[in-house]
Design an enzyme around this catalytic site. Structure first.
Site, PDB file in Angstrom:
ATOM      1  NE  ARG A   1       7.327 -19.447  22.074  1.00 28.30           N
ATOM      2  CZ  ARG A   1       6.246 -18.841  21.619  1.00 28.30           C
ATOM      3  NH1 ARG A   1       5.208 -18.691  22.422  1.00 28.30           N
ATOM      4  NH2 ARG A   1       6.174 -18.406  20.371  1.00 28.30           N
TER       5      ARG A   1
ATOM      6  CG  HIS B   1       8.932 -15.106  21.304  1.00 31.48           C
ATOM      7  ND1 HIS B   1       9.738 -16.180  20.994  1.00 31.48           N
ATOM      8  CD2 HIS B   1       9.694 -14.002  21.127  1.00 31.48           C
ATOM      9  CE1 HIS B   1      10.929 -15.745  20.636  1.00 31.48           C
ATOM     10  NE2 HIS B   1      10.932 -14.432  20.722  1.00 31.48           N
TER      11      HIS B   1
ATOM     12  CE1 TYR C   1       2.799 -18.310  18.500  1.00 34.54           C
ATOM     13  CE2 TYR C   1       2.193 -15.984  18.523  1.00 34.54           C
ATOM     14  CZ  TYR C   1       2.910 -17.040  19.056  1.00 34.54           C
ATOM     15  OH  TYR C   1       3.724 -16.836  20.157  1.00 34.54           O
TER      16      TYR C   1
END
Length: 369
Positions: A267, A271, A281
């Site tokens: 992706r 999120h 991250y």
């Protein structure tokens, strides 16, 4: 006499893992690398698949913008997962049932859910959960992995009805760590129910790297414990995703039971739009590595080489998508605002407990003014 051999359980794991090779048809340059597995798709179907992928990318871009404007509520970006989502749906039939996760709104739109209802779902409006008659979809599941159990139940129902249909569900790599995941595939496998279970391995369960979740080489191999066919496929390759889904559907309707499919994808966005920051991250190098595998770029190169796609066609799709999205959001804006009394009555049928009766009376009085 047979020679005694020391039992080596680790060697058994490694042997099983070695069987899971990444299934691919198109490489990153849009070149066919597995001619024998090319699906039987007409030129018109290839163009339609690309059209839906481009449209879905535009829908994602516009949805992010609408969310930032405060015109949408909950939204989980989909860019990068178009091959995994749209090509898998392209292999389904109208009578099939889709049980989506919260990122899988594109599949249920292409299955027949009106765009305006998809926007109302994002806003938390109850009308967004009301699919038109004949559109075989459930509302996107927010509880991670719960759709796997539901899909196992729907698939068993289809089997008992002897329906020419399958139940299809999706979760992410994080969802494959849930207990519901194992319960769903185990039950469906034991019942030989017509289900297709997708793990869209986009590398990060919110912020947790896939490598931290499981030491297994693949997530697909988890299906072996349930005794069901399991596939590890390049989720950025629309032809490969279509082929494995089509094959899984054929096996399912033939009475051969469920299949677990792991689509290796990415992706590009956060999120969800609810405050996630992927730069905390993920590295720029990782992002760039996956941008080079973009499913739209890959498929565009393939179609352009066949003379089936060009810039004018793509621009026409983009403009059509923008216009239809504009009209759909206008339609969603016309929906009557929800009332608390409606929430209570929608959630509770029949006799209400005394505390909700009191609350209902209070809100009915407020809403009447």
């Amino acid at each position: 006499m047979a020679e005694n051999k020391k039992f080596d359980p680790q060697a058994l794991v490694e042997e099983i893992e070695s069987k899971f090779e990444l299934f691919q048809i198109l490489n990153e340059e849009g070149e066919i690398v597995n001619e024998a597995e090319m699906p039987e798709l007409s030129n018109e179907e290839l163009v339609e698949l690309m059209t839906r992928m481009v449209y879905t990318r535009v829908l994602d871009q516009r949805s992010i913008s609408l969310n930032r404007q405060g015109r949408l509520g909950f939204y989980a970006p989909t860019a990068g997962q178009e091959a995994s989502q749209i090509a898998s749906h392209f292999a389904l039939e109208k009578q099939d049932w889709i049980l989506p996760g919260y990122r899988d709104v594109p599949q249920i739109i292409w299955h027949g859910l009106p765009l305006a209802k998809a926007f109302l779902f994002s806003r938390g409006h109850f009308a967004g959960n009301q699919a038109p008659e004949g559109v075989n979809v459930l509302s996107p599941q927010i509880i991670i992995g719960a759709q796997y159990i539901q899909a196992a139940g729907v698939a068993l129902g289809l089997k008992k009805r002897k329906a020419d249909a399958v139940a299809v569900t999706y979760t992410g790599d994080g969802g494959s760590s849930q207990g519901d995941f194992y319960e769903g595939i185990t039950f469906a496998g034991a019942q030989k129910s017509p289900a297709i279970f997708f793990i869209q391995n986009n590398q990060f369960a919110i912020s947790t790297p896939r490598s931290v979740q499981s030491v297994g080489k693949t997530l697909a191999q988890k299906g072996i414990a349930a005794g069901i066919p399991s596939v590890y496929v390049d989720g950025m390759d629309p032809l490969a995703v279509y082929k494995v889904t089509k094959d899984a559907r054929e096996r399912a309707v033939a009475g051969e039971g469920p299949t677990l499919i792991e689509t290796l994808c990415y992706r590009y966005g956060p999120h969800t739009m609810a405050g996630d920051d992927p730069t905390r991250y993920r590295t720029t190098d990782t992002d760039n590595e996956w941008v080079a595998k973009d499913p739209l770029v890959r498929f565009r190169k393939f179609l352009e080489a066949k003379g089936l796609w060009d810039e004018a066609k793509e621009e026409a799709v983009i403009e059509r998508a923008k216009e239809e999205i504009k009209e759909a959001i206008k339609e969603a804006d016309k929906a009557p605002k929800q009332k608390v009394s409606e929430l209570i009555n929608n959630m509770h049928r029949g006799d209400l407990p005394y505390n909700l009766k009191e609350q209902l009376e209070i809100y009915l009085e407020k809403e009447s003014k």
